[in-house]
Each structure stands twice: as C-alpha cells, then as structure tokens.
Motif scaffolding. Structure first.
Motif, mmCIF file in Angstrom:
data_model
loop_
_atom_site.group_PDB
_atom_site.id
_atom_site.type_symbol
_atom_site.label_atom_id
_atom_site.label_comp_id
_atom_site.label_asym_id
_atom_site.label_seq_id
_atom_site.Cartn_x
_atom_site.Cartn_y
_atom_site.Cartn_z
ATOM 1 N N LYS A 197 16.464 -5.722 1.511
ATOM 2 C CA LYS A 197 17.562 -5.097 0.786
ATOM 3 C C LYS A 197 17.726 -3.691 1.323
ATOM 4 C CE LYS A 197 16.978 -7.851 -3.319
ATOM 5 N NZ LYS A 197 17.231 -7.915 -4.735
ATOM 6 N N GLU A 198 18.951 -3.355 1.753
ATOM 7 C CA GLU A 198 19.182 -2.037 2.330
ATOM 8 C C GLU A 198 20.478 -1.463 1.789
ATOM 9 O OE1 GLU A 198 18.031 -1.255 6.522
ATOM 10 O OE2 GLU A 198 20.118 -0.677 6.758
ATOM 11 N N GLN A 199 20.410 -0.211 1.362
ATOM 12 C CA GLN A 199 21.583 0.512 0.900
ATOM 13 C C GLN A 199 21.551 1.894 1.514
ATOM 14 O OE1 GLN A 199 21.302 0.156 -3.465
ATOM 15 N NE2 GLN A 199 23.299 -0.816 -3.317
ATOM 16 N N GLU A 200 22.576 2.213 2.265
ATOM 17 C CA GLU A 200 22.694 3.513 2.907
ATOM 18 C C GLU A 200 21.434 3.865 3.688
ATOM 19 O OE1 GLU A 200 24.333 6.443 0.269
ATOM 20 O OE2 GLU A 200 25.625 4.941 -0.664
ATOM 21 N N SER A 201 20.672 4.855 3.218
ATOM 22 C CA SER A 201 19.527 5.314 4.012
ATOM 23 C C SER A 201 18.176 4.830 3.479
ATOM 24 C CB SER A 201 19.524 6.841 4.067
ATOM 25 O OG SER A 201 19.319 7.366 2.762
ATOM 26 N N LYS A 202 18.171 3.919 2.524
ATOM 27 C CA LYS A 202 16.926 3.395 1.951
ATOM 28 C C LYS A 202 16.938 1.872 2.024
ATOM 29 C CE LYS A 202 15.171 7.254 0.214
ATOM 30 N NZ LYS A 202 13.921 7.801 0.665
ATOM 31 N N GLY A 203 15.741 1.303 2.029
ATOM 32 C CA GLY A 203 15.664 -0.152 2.032
ATOM 33 C C GLY A 203 14.296 -0.624 1.592
ATOM 34 N N SER A 204 14.187 -1.941 1.435
ATOM 35 C CA SER A 204 12.899 -2.521 1.085
ATOM 36 C C SER A 204 12.839 -3.967 1.542
ATOM 37 C CB SER A 204 12.654 -2.448 -0.427
ATOM 38 O OG SER A 204 13.521 -3.313 -1.126
ATOM 39 N N TYR A 205 11.617 -4.403 1.774
ATOM 40 C CA TYR A 205 11.324 -5.819 1.989
ATOM 41 C C TYR A 205 10.590 -6.258 0.736
ATOM 42 C CZ TYR A 205 12.685 -5.591 6.851
ATOM 43 O OH TYR A 205 13.417 -5.460 8.007
ATOM 44 N N GLN A 206 11.054 -7.355 0.152
ATOM 45 C CA GLN A 206 10.456 -7.847 -1.079
ATOM 46 C C GLN A 206 9.993 -9.277 -0.890
ATOM 47 O OE1 GLN A 206 13.426 -7.358 -4.117
ATOM 48 N NE2 GLN A 206 13.420 -5.137 -3.941
ATOM 49 N N GLY A 253 18.248 7.804 11.227
ATOM 50 C CA GLY A 253 19.199 7.707 12.326
ATOM 51 C C GLY A 253 19.578 6.257 12.591
ATOM 52 N N THR A 254 19.968 5.990 13.816
ATOM 53 C CA THR A 254 20.405 4.638 14.171
ATOM 54 C C THR A 254 19.335 3.830 14.872
ATOM 55 O OG1 THR A 254 21.277 5.440 16.282
ATOM 56 C CG2 THR A 254 22.813 5.366 14.410
ATOM 57 N N ASP A 255 18.182 4.475 15.141
ATOM 58 C CA ASP A 255 17.210 3.787 15.990
ATOM 59 C C ASP A 255 15.808 3.674 15.415
ATOM 60 O OD1 ASP A 255 16.636 6.479 16.170
ATOM 61 O OD2 ASP A 255 16.279 6.436 18.326
ATOM 62 N N ARG A 256 15.624 3.985 14.091
ATOM 63 C CA ARG A 256 14.274 3.831 13.550
ATOM 64 C C ARG A 256 14.294 3.760 12.029
ATOM 65 N NH1 ARG A 256 12.704 9.344 15.571
ATOM 66 N NH2 ARG A 256 12.518 8.032 17.368
ATOM 67 N N ILE A 257 13.221 3.147 11.513
ATOM 68 C CA ILE A 257 12.966 3.181 10.080
ATOM 69 C C ILE A 257 11.580 3.764 9.856
ATOM 70 C CG2 ILE A 257 14.482 1.226 9.546
ATOM 71 C CD1 ILE A 257 11.887 -0.470 9.121
#
Length: 92
Positions: free
Chosen positions: A6-15, A32-36
């Motif tokens: 689940k990803e929204q804007e600049s945050k996300g999670s794997y559940q 950015g566009t190239d890393r989490i």
C-alpha cells in the motif's frame, strides 16, 4: 497468507494478511524517484519466528528490482535480513 503493498504519496507499507487480518507490517518512505527507506517492521506476536518479517523484506526487494530502485534499510530488522542474505544486496 498474502502480502500487499500500500503506497500513498511519500509513504508506504507491505502488509502480511491472513484471512484478511493484518499480522505483520513493514513501513517505508519514498525518497525521490529511485529509492525507498525501510523504517519499521512489526510482526504480530503469534507469528514471530515464522519468517514472516523476512518475507516482507523479500517482497520489497522483488518490487525494487522490478522498478529498478534501491532500498535503504534503516529498520534494524530489515538491516539484519540484508546482512544475512547476500542475494538481496544488489538493491542496496
């Protein structure tokens, strides 16, 4: 069990979901566009020691490879998974 991202804007999670119930979660920030940046991993007490946390990390690695992005594991648990598994280090 299924693992969803689940990803929204600049945050996300794997559940990790078991019969629709969240039993584990790994959160990250988009940098950015190239890393989490993986910042936290939590597994329900009943599922600790089952390898579920590592499955979350491996799913993130698979997705990072597909998107051609890198991962910064700030979370101590995620860092330990990378340290123990040479086959994951290509996304660091």
């Amino acid at each position: 069990m299924e693992i969803v991202n689940k990803e929204q804007e600049s945050k996300g999670s794997y559940q990790a979901l078991v019969e629709g119930e969240k039993v584990a979660e790994m959160t990250y920030s988009v940098a950015g566009t190239d890393r989490i940046i993986i910042d936290h991993t939590e597994v329900n007490e009943a599922y600790r020691g089952t390898g579920l946390g590592e499955k979350l990390v491996r799913k993130a690695v698979k997705d990072a490879r597909n998107k051609k992005i890198s991962i910064v594991p700030l979370c101590p648990f995620a860092r330990s998974v990378f340290d123990k598994n040479e086959d994951l280090k290509d996304v660091l």
